[in-house]
Every structure is written in structure tokens, then in C-alpha cells.
Design a protein around this motif. Structure first.
Motif, mmCIF file in Angstrom:
data_model
loop_
_atom_site.group_PDB
_atom_site.id
_atom_site.type_symbol
_atom_site.label_atom_id
_atom_site.label_comp_id
_atom_site.label_asym_id
_atom_site.label_seq_id
_atom_site.Cartn_x
_atom_site.Cartn_y
_atom_site.Cartn_z
ATOM 1 N N VAL A 11 0.839 -1.197 0.000
ATOM 2 C CA VAL A 11 0.000 0.000 0.000
ATOM 3 C C VAL A 11 0.873 1.246 0.000
ATOM 4 O O VAL A 11 0.618 2.211 -0.731
ATOM 5 C CB VAL A 11 -0.956 -0.009 1.206
ATOM 6 C CG1 VAL A 11 -1.703 1.303 1.305
ATOM 7 C CG2 VAL A 11 -1.915 -1.178 1.112
ATOM 8 N N GLN A 12 1.927 1.189 0.794
ATOM 9 C CA GLN A 12 2.861 2.290 0.890
ATOM 10 C C GLN A 12 3.433 2.623 -0.494
ATOM 11 O O GLN A 12 3.507 3.783 -0.890
ATOM 12 C CB GLN A 12 3.991 1.807 1.783
ATOM 13 C CG GLN A 12 4.680 2.845 2.590
ATOM 14 C CD GLN A 12 5.514 2.149 3.651
ATOM 15 O OE1 GLN A 12 5.020 1.832 4.730
ATOM 16 N NE2 GLN A 12 6.744 1.855 3.317
ATOM 17 N N GLU A 13 3.828 1.565 -1.199
ATOM 18 C CA GLU A 13 4.412 1.730 -2.515
ATOM 19 C C GLU A 13 3.385 2.335 -3.481
ATOM 20 O O GLU A 13 3.675 3.289 -4.203
ATOM 21 C CB GLU A 13 4.824 0.358 -3.024
ATOM 22 C CG GLU A 13 6.093 0.308 -3.826
ATOM 23 C CD GLU A 13 6.452 -1.145 -4.075
ATOM 24 O OE1 GLU A 13 6.133 -1.622 -5.172
ATOM 25 O OE2 GLU A 13 6.984 -1.809 -3.156
ATOM 26 N N ALA A 14 2.187 1.776 -3.456
ATOM 27 C CA ALA A 14 1.135 2.251 -4.343
ATOM 28 C C ALA A 14 0.795 3.702 -4.024
ATOM 29 O O ALA A 14 0.575 4.524 -4.921
ATOM 30 C CB ALA A 14 -0.099 1.374 -4.211
ATOM 31 N N LEU A 15 0.781 4.024 -2.740
ATOM 32 C CA LEU A 15 0.444 5.376 -2.299
ATOM 33 C C LEU A 15 1.506 6.361 -2.779
ATOM 34 O O LEU A 15 1.193 7.437 -3.297
ATOM 35 C CB LEU A 15 0.328 5.399 -0.778
ATOM 36 C CG LEU A 15 -0.263 6.642 -0.139
ATOM 37 C CD1 LEU A 15 -1.686 6.854 -0.596
ATOM 38 C CD2 LEU A 15 -0.224 6.529 1.382
ATOM 39 N N SER A 16 2.761 5.981 -2.614
ATOM 40 C CA SER A 16 3.846 6.846 -3.069
ATOM 41 C C SER A 16 3.730 7.096 -4.570
ATOM 42 O O SER A 16 3.879 8.218 -5.042
ATOM 43 C CB SER A 16 5.202 6.213 -2.742
ATOM 44 O OG SER A 16 5.323 6.000 -1.367
ATOM 45 N N ALA A 17 3.473 5.999 -5.304
ATOM 46 C CA ALA A 17 3.356 6.139 -6.765
ATOM 47 C C ALA A 17 2.189 7.051 -7.109
ATOM 48 O O ALA A 17 2.299 7.926 -7.974
ATOM 49 C CB ALA A 17 3.168 4.763 -7.399
ATOM 50 N N LEU A 72 -7.134 4.658 -1.068
ATOM 51 C CA LEU A 72 -5.957 3.792 -1.111
ATOM 52 C C LEU A 72 -5.371 3.659 0.295
ATOM 53 O O LEU A 72 -5.025 2.578 0.761
ATOM 54 C CB LEU A 72 -4.925 4.365 -2.085
ATOM 55 C CG LEU A 72 -3.599 3.619 -2.193
ATOM 56 C CD1 LEU A 72 -3.819 2.163 -2.569
ATOM 57 C CD2 LEU A 72 -2.692 4.285 -3.219
ATOM 58 N N LEU A 73 -5.307 4.789 0.997
ATOM 59 C CA LEU A 73 -4.766 4.789 2.356
ATOM 60 C C LEU A 73 -5.689 4.055 3.325
ATOM 61 O O LEU A 73 -5.254 3.268 4.159
ATOM 62 C CB LEU A 73 -4.560 6.242 2.804
ATOM 63 C CG LEU A 73 -3.979 6.492 4.187
ATOM 64 C CD1 LEU A 73 -2.616 5.855 4.319
ATOM 65 C CD2 LEU A 73 -3.890 7.981 4.463
ATOM 66 N N ALA A 74 -6.982 4.307 3.187
ATOM 67 C CA ALA A 74 -7.926 3.791 4.184
ATOM 68 C C ALA A 74 -8.390 2.369 3.875
ATOM 69 O O ALA A 74 -8.726 1.614 4.783
ATOM 70 C CB ALA A 74 -9.136 4.716 4.288
ATOM 71 N N LYS A 75 -8.436 2.016 2.587
ATOM 72 C CA LYS A 75 -9.022 0.716 2.229
ATOM 73 C C LYS A 75 -8.046 -0.211 1.527
ATOM 74 O O LYS A 75 -8.321 -1.394 1.384
ATOM 75 C CB LYS A 75 -10.224 0.921 1.294
ATOM 76 C CG LYS A 75 -11.238 1.940 1.767
ATOM 77 C CD LYS A 75 -12.178 1.351 2.769
ATOM 78 C CE LYS A 75 -13.292 2.354 3.091
ATOM 79 N NZ LYS A 75 -13.954 2.026 4.349
ATOM 80 N N GLY A 76 -6.957 0.318 1.012
ATOM 81 C CA GLY A 76 -5.996 -0.527 0.312
ATOM 82 C C GLY A 76 -6.131 -0.430 -1.195
ATOM 83 O O GLY A 76 -6.742 0.488 -1.730
ATOM 84 N N ILE A 77 -5.539 -1.427 -1.860
ATOM 85 C CA ILE A 77 -5.415 -1.394 -3.314
ATOM 86 C C ILE A 77 -6.623 -2.065 -3.960
ATOM 87 O O ILE A 77 -7.042 -3.151 -3.547
ATOM 88 C CB ILE A 77 -4.124 -2.127 -3.741
ATOM 89 C CG1 ILE A 77 -2.903 -1.452 -3.098
ATOM 90 C CG2 ILE A 77 -3.996 -2.168 -5.256
ATOM 91 C CD1 ILE A 77 -1.658 -2.289 -3.123
ATOM 92 N N GLU A 78 -7.157 -1.387 -4.983
ATOM 93 C CA GLU A 78 -8.307 -1.953 -5.692
ATOM 94 C C GLU A 78 -7.910 -3.272 -6.344
ATOM 95 O O GLU A 78 -6.843 -3.410 -6.926
ATOM 96 C CB GLU A 78 -8.802 -0.972 -6.770
ATOM 97 C CG GLU A 78 -10.006 -1.526 -7.520
ATOM 98 C CD GLU A 78 -10.514 -0.598 -8.618
ATOM 99 O OE1 GLU A 78 -9.946 0.479 -8.810
ATOM 100 O OE2 GLU A 78 -11.493 -0.992 -9.275
ATOM 101 N N GLY A 79 -8.778 -4.251 -6.219
ATOM 102 C CA GLY A 79 -8.518 -5.541 -6.827
ATOM 103 C C GLY A 79 -7.771 -6.484 -5.900
ATOM 104 O O GLY A 79 -7.889 -7.692 -6.020
ATOM 105 N N ARG A 80 -7.014 -5.901 -4.968
ATOM 106 C CA ARG A 80 -6.279 -6.764 -4.046
ATOM 107 C C ARG A 80 -6.942 -6.764 -2.661
ATOM 108 O O ARG A 80 -7.103 -7.795 -2.030
ATOM 109 C CB ARG A 80 -4.831 -6.308 -3.934
ATOM 110 C CG ARG A 80 -4.003 -7.240 -3.076
ATOM 111 C CD ARG A 80 -2.553 -6.802 -2.972
ATOM 112 N NE ARG A 80 -1.867 -7.666 -2.004
ATOM 113 C CZ ARG A 80 -1.230 -8.781 -2.346
ATOM 114 N NH1 ARG A 80 -1.170 -9.172 -3.601
ATOM 115 N NH2 ARG A 80 -0.656 -9.512 -1.410
#
Lengths: 340, 524
Positions: free
Chosen positions: B85-91, B385-393
């Protein structure tokens, strides 16, 4: 029969590795030995060797105990992180005021000192007993099992211990109340009955600490020259007499040093024990509230670092005075036995 | 106040970063539907007006290589998929124009206060921190100077966030005239009330609409206790801390005893425990205790949760009954729940500042941190993304139109604390039944009556010694009374006498003095 006043017996025996209780102890004893060696007219080279031996310990003490003394100023300041240690304004004794404003602290001090004294005496007796009993076991394997078993609780955190105790004492599902019910005795609401708690806390403290406390005594015990015991047996002494007239007298220096050090901490209560085990239950405060929990409760609202430092300084000052006083007493009784 | 004089170094360093980043696209995203916002290429020259020396290269776009890392410290248990999540958030934030990476640092609730305090006293640099009057105490932080004043940064770097709430709401976050943390927008009034297990409400045909006071619960609790002998606890207490239920503004929840009555426009400060309402409350808890509605031993938080999840609790006594409370309780404990608000709908300072995000004064990148807050609070994509996570995962859309998602069970990321991260009105619904809850919540916020001291915050500095003493008395003497132990009238009188001896009157007088001064500035 035994040369009790042999000047260096104590220091040498105690230098046996195995002291795990307070990091400062080996150094203090080594230094004490070194000083005595000097006073006793030993050669300077021996002193130097001993001091070198003490160097790592000295460095530790210097860095973590002396350098940090600068923090004492916080007790007299209105400390704010951004202003820093030196930039924060002085407030005199203002930070100490919260402890004595209401008089609520006096029962707390009473609890702290009384319970600590109780723990100190009981743990000394129990630790000594365990050490002597273990030393009497000849089979090494068994000894190790006993030692490890007794030592193990030391590593269990007070939080876990508090759950063990709760499993025993819980009003509804507790094991002890279950037993009481079986015998037709009215269950006891342990967590609202302060009168039982000095004993419960004592048992918890002993269960956790006595095994570890016995290690030091055991180490000292194993350093006693077996010839004393052989001679005693030839003279017809029984086990009890061996313990009474050889073991205990030779352990007195270690016991005294242990007690002196412990007395320095008599104003400091084990926060984990007093906060976790009674589950911070207000109904039990009359006997379980000690300085550390009192200060914690006072400062959770205001979170004033200066006030916390003031409480710590007070504890340290009283501890220091007590160490000086008790050392003075010991020295009057027997100068050889005193710490300094 | 010296902490507002930021070191010029950090500002200059920052300018090099921000001058190059284009965050205009972010602003456009304010209030937009959750469809992905395209990052726009237009540069934004906003920060160049900063008063700091501008010797640093503010225009060179090549400086984009320097990415700042923002450490975000909040409460919660670490999640297995946090790194992802951290990685996705940074991106994502980089895609949105903020040249930063985000490090998420959740700390368990139980250790949060101590950890943050240690980080503060140790001068450890971090950039974003969750704060509130009830955890990692906001006012304490402000007093200690560990939070940065945001009055300049907020309108400049987070205009969308700044505009999302009226100035009167921002007033509540001010301490001594300055804002030290941004408000995580969510339900503001503290509509406390009981939350019942739905199956029991149906079984015993409890008419929730008819309940307007806690006293009315006694026969209902009795009925449940009689009918459900296997339920061990039909009541879990709140230790007398929710004064809103009884029509009082707690001023500053952590203080314990001072309060102002909601319908008292003169804003007279009283000791709550001397009011008739407090006596009635203690008496009620006592009767419940004697009737056997409650646990015999005081339970730790995790034990309570365990019992609730095990189905041994029929009523959660003092929950905030907000739109979505039922779904939240279901997600947390299992079971269907149904609630009934009893506390009157008032807006208090405490209610507005119940969840805040601050920028620690140790932060080396306050401007970037503020830009991140803008993104989190205005861009549903970043927020979710921060509160719920990555879509699809970690979740998938069930109905993208009405923003309903489905959390994938055991997916490895479920902090379940939307309110901690920012504007909750941007959160996707996890339950079709919840659709429209955010609009309803906004309605409640808008329709709430203001407490006579809304926006007032108490400066504790003059009475810290007294507060340390009253805090000691409060935690010792009042807790057992509101757990239902012992005789009410005598114990309450004794506890109040102790409170007085500890300096309660001086505290009340000081609060009154500050309130009067505050009222005077508002009136004049």
C-alpha cells in the motif's frame, strides 16, 4: 574455625560471573575490592589491573548514569521540546508542587516503602533459600533444570503475568473462586478487596523475581572453599550447622551489598507489577498505589515532562540518602561489610 | 511563540522540491467523484511567495530527482500488506504531482501515546501524526510545542482542504489563536446512545424510537437479562466520561470534571460531578450494577472486544450513534446492531477536533506534508488507497456509480479506521446499506446547534499543578463510582471533597476566566 574477617574473601567470591540483576553491581564490587586493595596496602599494579578490568563498566556508568545527570535540570524548568534543555525557562520548585499539594501522596509513599521493604526481605530470604537448596543438589543436570525453571518467570512481562493472575482471581471464571465454590465457600471479589493485595503482589513478585535473585547467591555459594565443609563434617557438623555456621556467614557480605543497593531503590516501585497486576483497579489503590503509578496517573492529563523529572529526582534523592544512611549503619556495625 | 520560526534551511530545501512539482491537478480534484483525476502538467508557482530566502533554485524542473520521504505515524496494528500500500500510495501521490514517498507507521493504540511522546522528546523527525484530545493529546502537544502551527501552510498548500470546512469549524482547532492540526472531517456532534444487538431488539420487540433517556433502559435490560441467561453482560459502562449524554459540554474531555451546560448561554463552568445529572447517572449505574447487568470485574479493552465478538454482550452503552455506526459495529464485532442516539445534537470543540492530523515541529518537510494532507482530504483515490488498500487486491467495486466497494476478506490490509486518515466523506461505502450516509452525516453536522463555547479551547498552562492533582483524584475516586461500586451519595460527596482539596475550584475559576475573555473577544 572460619576466618570471617578475611579481607578479600567477599570481593573475590562475588566476582564469579552470573550477576544478571543490576548491571552496575559487578563494577561496584570490583571498585570496592580495588579500593580496599589500595587501602590494604596492596601494590599499585594490582589496582591498575583491577581498574582496567572495571573500565568497560565504568564507561557504561559514565555514559548512561553520569552524562544523563544533566537531565536533572528539567525538574526545575518548564520544559518544552522546542526550547530544548537549556532554552526552557526556570520555574524553581514549581514542578514538585503537584506531589504534595493534596496530601494524597502520603499513603502512596507508605505503600511504596512498606511493600518494597516487604518484597526486599521476602525475596532475600526466598532467593537465599533457593540458592542454598540448589547448591545442595549434587547432580548437575537436575540443578540446571531447577535453575532454568525458577529463572524463567523473570523473562515474562508483567502484562502476561497480570493475565495469569486474572485467570486465577477473576470473579466469575477465576480458578481460585471455582475452587472456593467447590468447597462451598463464598467466592471472593478479589479485584475489589484491597486487603488481600499485599500478599498477592508479594507472591507475584517472588514468583517472577526470586529465581533470578538466587543466581547471585548461588554464584557466591559455589565460590566457597569446599575445605570448610569438609572440616566441618569431620568435626561432626550436620547439614543445618554447615549452612548456619559456614554458608550464611560467608554470604553476609553479598547479602549486605545486595540490600544496600536495593535500599537505594526503595522509593522506586516496579511499575509493571503495581500497574498491570492489579489491572489498574481504582478499588485497589489504597494498597496498590505506589509512587510510580501515582505520578503516572497525575501526569497523563498534563503530560508535563518537568513534573515527571521532578518525581524521578525526588525518588533518586531519597534513594541516595537512604543508601548513605544504611551504609553508615552497616559501617558502624562492621566496617568490613560496608559498601564504601 | 518561537516554534513558528521555522529553520530557513528546511524551507529553502523544500522550495527546491515544491517549485518543481505541479500540484494544480490536485486542486481540481477537490470534491470530484472517485474517477481517477488526471495529473495536469501545468506548473504551480504558489510557493514562490514564501518569505524565506529564495536563493535556492525554485524553477529547475530537474530537481525532481529529489524525492522527500514523509513518515506518517498513526494508531492501529501493522497490516501485512502495508509495504504494498505504501508503494502504491507513493506512486499515486507522485502521479498527482507531489514529489514524495510515504512511509506508513502504524503504532498499536495501547502504545501510541508513549511512542509518539518518545519520538517527540527524542527530537526524531517525522512528518504527519494522528492527534486528538483522547489519544496523543492535541493540547498537550501544542503546549509542548511539538506540533507546527499551520495557519500559513494550510491555505497555501491545502486550499481544497481549507475550503472544505467553514471558518467557524476551523475555529475549534485553534489553540491560542493558531491552528496546529487539520480536522479529519467526519461526524462532529457526539450523539452518544446505546447500540443494541439487532436480533435481541427484534426478539423482544424493543421500541427504540420511544427511548429518550438512559433511565428508560432499565426495564429493557432486565427483560434481556431474564430472557437471555446465557448472555453474561448486558451492559458495558463508560465510567462517566460522556457528559454530552447529560447535556453538558466537557470543555476538554481529558480534564474529567469541568463542564458547561449546553443550554446555558452564559457559559458558567461547573464541576460536572456536582450536577443533579451526574448524581442521577451514578445512581442509575449503581442500580444496573446491583441488578447484575454488568461485568463484576473491570474489563480491559481487548477483553470487552472478545466478549462482544463472542456474542456475550447485548448492548454497547455509549456509542456515537451516527449514520454508519451500525455497519461499523458489524464490521468490528460481527452481528447486526441497531442504535438510538440519546445525547442532544450539539456541536462542541471536542466533537470537531475528535480526530486530527498534525505536522510535528520536527518535520523537515512541512510543506510537502501539507500537500499530502490536501491530497488525502480532497482526492478520494488517495484517501481510499490509504484507508481501504489497493483496488482488486484489498477491495473491489461493487457499484462504482454510488461508490460502493466490497472488502476482500483477509486481504492483508484493513486498518478499519477511515476517520483517522482524513475527510471521511470521501470514503467508499463498504455496504450498499450505507449509501448516502455521508450526506446524512453532513446534514447532522450542519443542523447541530452550537455549544455556547464552540471554538473555545482551554490553555492548561496556568493550572498544570492543580490539573495533575485533580487528575490523580479523578482517576482514583470517580472511576469506581461510575462502575457502580459502593454507595453513591456518600462516595460522590467524598470524591468531590477530594477534588476540591486538589484545587478543582482554581481550575474551574481559570477556565471561567478564559471563557469570559474568549466570549468578550467574540462579542466585541
Amino acid at each position: 574455625m572460619i576466618d570471617e574477617t578475611r579481607p578479600h574473601a567477599s570481593g573475590e567470591q562475588v566476582a564469579v560471573p552470573g550477576s544478571l540483576r543490576v548491571a552496575a553491581e559487578p563494577w561496584q564490587r570490583r571498585l570496592a575490592t580495588g579500593l580496599r586493595a589500595r587501602l590494604g596496602g596492596r601494590r599499585a599494579r594490582t589496582t591498575l589491573g583491577l581498574l582496567l578490568l572495571a573500565a568497560p563498566g565504568l564507561l557504561y556508568i559514565f555514559v548512561f548514569k553520569y552524562v544523563t545527570l544533566i537531565g536533572i535540570v528539567v525538574a526545575f524548568k518548564r520544559y518544552r521540546t522546542v526550547d530544548g534543555l537549556l532554552g526552557s525557562p526556570w520555574v524553581g520548585f514549581e514542578n514538585f508542587r503537584f506531589m504534595f499539594g493534596t496530601g494524597a501522596i502520603w499513603p502512596v509513599i507508605r505503600n511504596t516503602v512498606a511493600l518494597n521493604l516487604l518484597f526486599l526481605m521476602a525475596s532475600t530470604v526466598v532467593s537465599l533459600t533457593i540458592a542454598i537448596l540448589i547448591a545442595e543438589i549434587y547432580r548437575q543436570r537436575v540443578t540446571r533444570v531447577y535453575q532454568t525453571t525458577l529463572f524463567f518467570p523473570q523473562f515474562i512481562s508483567w502484562v502476561l503475568v497480570s493475565y495469569f493472575v486474572y485467570a486465577l482471581l477473576s470473579t466469575e471464571g477465576g480458578i481460585i473462586n471455582g475452587l472456593l465454590r467447590q468447597f462451598g465457600i463464598e467466592p471472593i471479589s478479589w479485584y475489589t478487596s484491597p486487603q488481600y493485595w499485599p500478599l498477592i503482589l508479594l507472591l507475584a513478585a517472588l514468583w517472577k523475581g526470586a529465581g533470578a535473585g538466587s543466581l547471585l547467591y548461588l554464584a557466591a555459594l559455589l565460590g566457597i572453599d569446599p575445605q570448610y565443609y569438609e572440616a566441618a563434617r569431620i568435626d561432626g557438623a550436620n547439614k543445618w550447622q554447615e549452612i548456619r555456621y559456614i554458608t550464611l556467614p560467608l554470604l553476609v557480605p553479598v547479602i549486605v551489598i545486595q540490600l544496600l543497593i536495593a535500599i537505594g531503590f526503595i522509593f522506586n516501585a516496579d511499575f509493571g507489577l503495581f500497574y498491570q497486576v492489579p489491572r489498574n483497579n481504582a478499588a485497589l489503590y489504597p494498597v496498590t498505589d505506589v509512587l510510580d503509578t501515582f505520578v503516572f496517573r497525575s501526569l497523563t492529563t498534563v503530560g508535563n515532562v518537568g513534573m515527571a523529572a521532578a518525581a524521578g529526582l525526588l525518588q533518586a534523592t531519597v534513594g541516595f540518602a537512604l543508601v548513605l544512611a544504611s551504609n553508615w549503619l552497616v559501617r558502624r556495625w562492621n566496617p568490613e561489610r560496608s559498601l564504601f | 511563540m518561537s516554534q513558528e520560526d521555522r529553520k530557513p534551511v528546511s524551507r529553502r530545501r523544500f522550495l527546491a522540491l515544491v517549485g518543481t512539482s505541479s500540484f494544480a491537478g490536485v486542486l481540481a480534484a477537490c470534491g470530484a467523484p472517485p474517477t481517477a483525476t488526471q495529473p495536469t502538467a501545468e506548473g504551480n508557482a504558489g510557493p514562490t511567495s514564501a518569505p524565506a530566502p529564495t536563493a535556492a533554485p525554485t524553477t529547475a524542473p530537474s530537481a525532481s530527482g529529489e524525492v522527500v520521504n514523509l513518515r506518517y505515524v498513526f494508531a492501529g496494528s501493522p497490516q501485512p500488506d502495508q509495504a504494498l500500500v505504501q508503494e502504491a500510495l507513493s506512486a499515486l501521490v507522485q502521479q498527482k504531482g507531489l514529489n514524495a514517498t510515504i512511509t506508513l507507521e502504524p503504532v498499536d493504540y495501547g502504545a501510541f501515546n508513549e511512542r509518539v511522546m518518545l519520538m517527540n522528546t527524542g527530537g526524531e523527525p517525522f512528518d504527519l501524526v494522528f492527534t486528538a484530545p483522547w489519544i496523543n493529546n492535541y493540547y498537550q502537544n501544542v503546549n509542548n510545542g511539538t506540533l507546527l502551527p499551520l495557519d500559513d501552510l494550510l491555505p497555501q498548500y491545502a486550499p481544497g482542504l481549507w475550503a472544505s470546512m467553514p471558518p467557524s469549524t476551523w475555529e475549534a482547532a485553534r489553540v491560542g489563536g493558531k491552528i496546529y492540526a487539520v480536522i479529519n472531517q467526519q461526524i462532529f456532534p457526539k450523539l452518544f446512545g446505546p447500540l443494541f444487538r439487532k436480533d435481541l431488539v427484534e426478539k423482544y420487540q424493543i421500541d427504540l424510537e420511544a427511548i429518550t433517556s438512559y433511565e428508560q433502559l432499565t426495564p429493557i435490560l432486565q427483560q434481556i437479562k431474564d430472557g437471555e441467561p446465557e448472555l453474561r453482560y448486558v451492559f458495558l459502562g463508560d465510567n462517566g466520561s460522556h457528559k454530552e449524554i447529560w447535556g453538558y459540554d466537557p470543555i476538554d474531555q481529558a480534564l474529567g470534571f469541568p463542564a458547561v451546560k449546553f443550554d446555558d448561554p452564559s457559559a458558567r463552568v461547573v464541576n460536572f460531578f456536582e450536577t443533579p445529572e451526574a448524581v442521577a447517572y451514578a445512581t442509575l449505574v449503581r442500580t444496573w450494577r446491583e441488578a447484575g447487568f454488568t461485568a463484576l470485574d473491570e474489563l480491559a479493552q481487548e477483553e470487552r472486544e472478545g466478549l462482544i465478538k463472542a456474542g456475550q454482550v447485548a448492548v454497547l452503552m455509549a456509542e456515537v450513534i451516527k449514520p454508519g455506526a451500525e455497519q461499523e459495529a458489524k464490521a468490528r464485532y460481527g452481528y447486526e446492531w441497531v442504535g438510538r442516539a440519546i445525547a442532544p445534537n450539539y456541536l462542541t470543540t471536542g466533537g470537531v477536533v475528535a480526530t486530527l492530523t498534525g505536522i510535528p515541529s520536527s518535520s523537515a518537510h512541512p510543506e510537502a506534508a501539507m500537500q499530502f494532507l490536501e491530497l488525502v482530504n480532497t482526492d478520494p483515490e488517495v484517501y481510499n488507497l490509504l484507508a481501504k488498500g489497493i483496488e482488486g487486491r484489498h477491495w473491489r467495486f461493487v457499484d462504482a456509480e454510488s461508490r460502493v466497494i466490497e472488502l476482500i476478506p483477509d486481504s492483508g490490509y484493513a486498518p478499519n479506521s477511515d476517520w483517522q486518515f482524513g475527510n471521511q466523506f470521501n470514503a467508499y461505502y463498504t455496504d450498499p446499506a450505507a449509501v448516502g450516509n455521508w450526506e446524512r452525516t453532513r446534514e447532522i453536522n450542519d443542523s447541530a446547534r452550537p455549544s455556547p463555547i464552540l471554538g473555545f479551547t482551554f490553555d492548561r498552562t496556568p493550572v498544570e499543578t492543580e490539573l495533575a492533582q485533580t487528575s490523580e483524584v479523578f482517576t482514583r475516586a470517580f472511576k469506581p463510582i461510575y462502575a457502580g461500586d459502593g454507595e453513591v451519595a456518600a462516595n460522590l460527596a467524598a470524591a468531590n471533597a477530594e477534588l476540591k482539596a486538589a484545587g478543582a475550584d482554581r481550575v474551574l475559576a481559570e477556565i471561567q476566566k478564559q471563557i469570559d475573555a474568549w466570549l468578550a473577544t467574540r462579542g466585541g
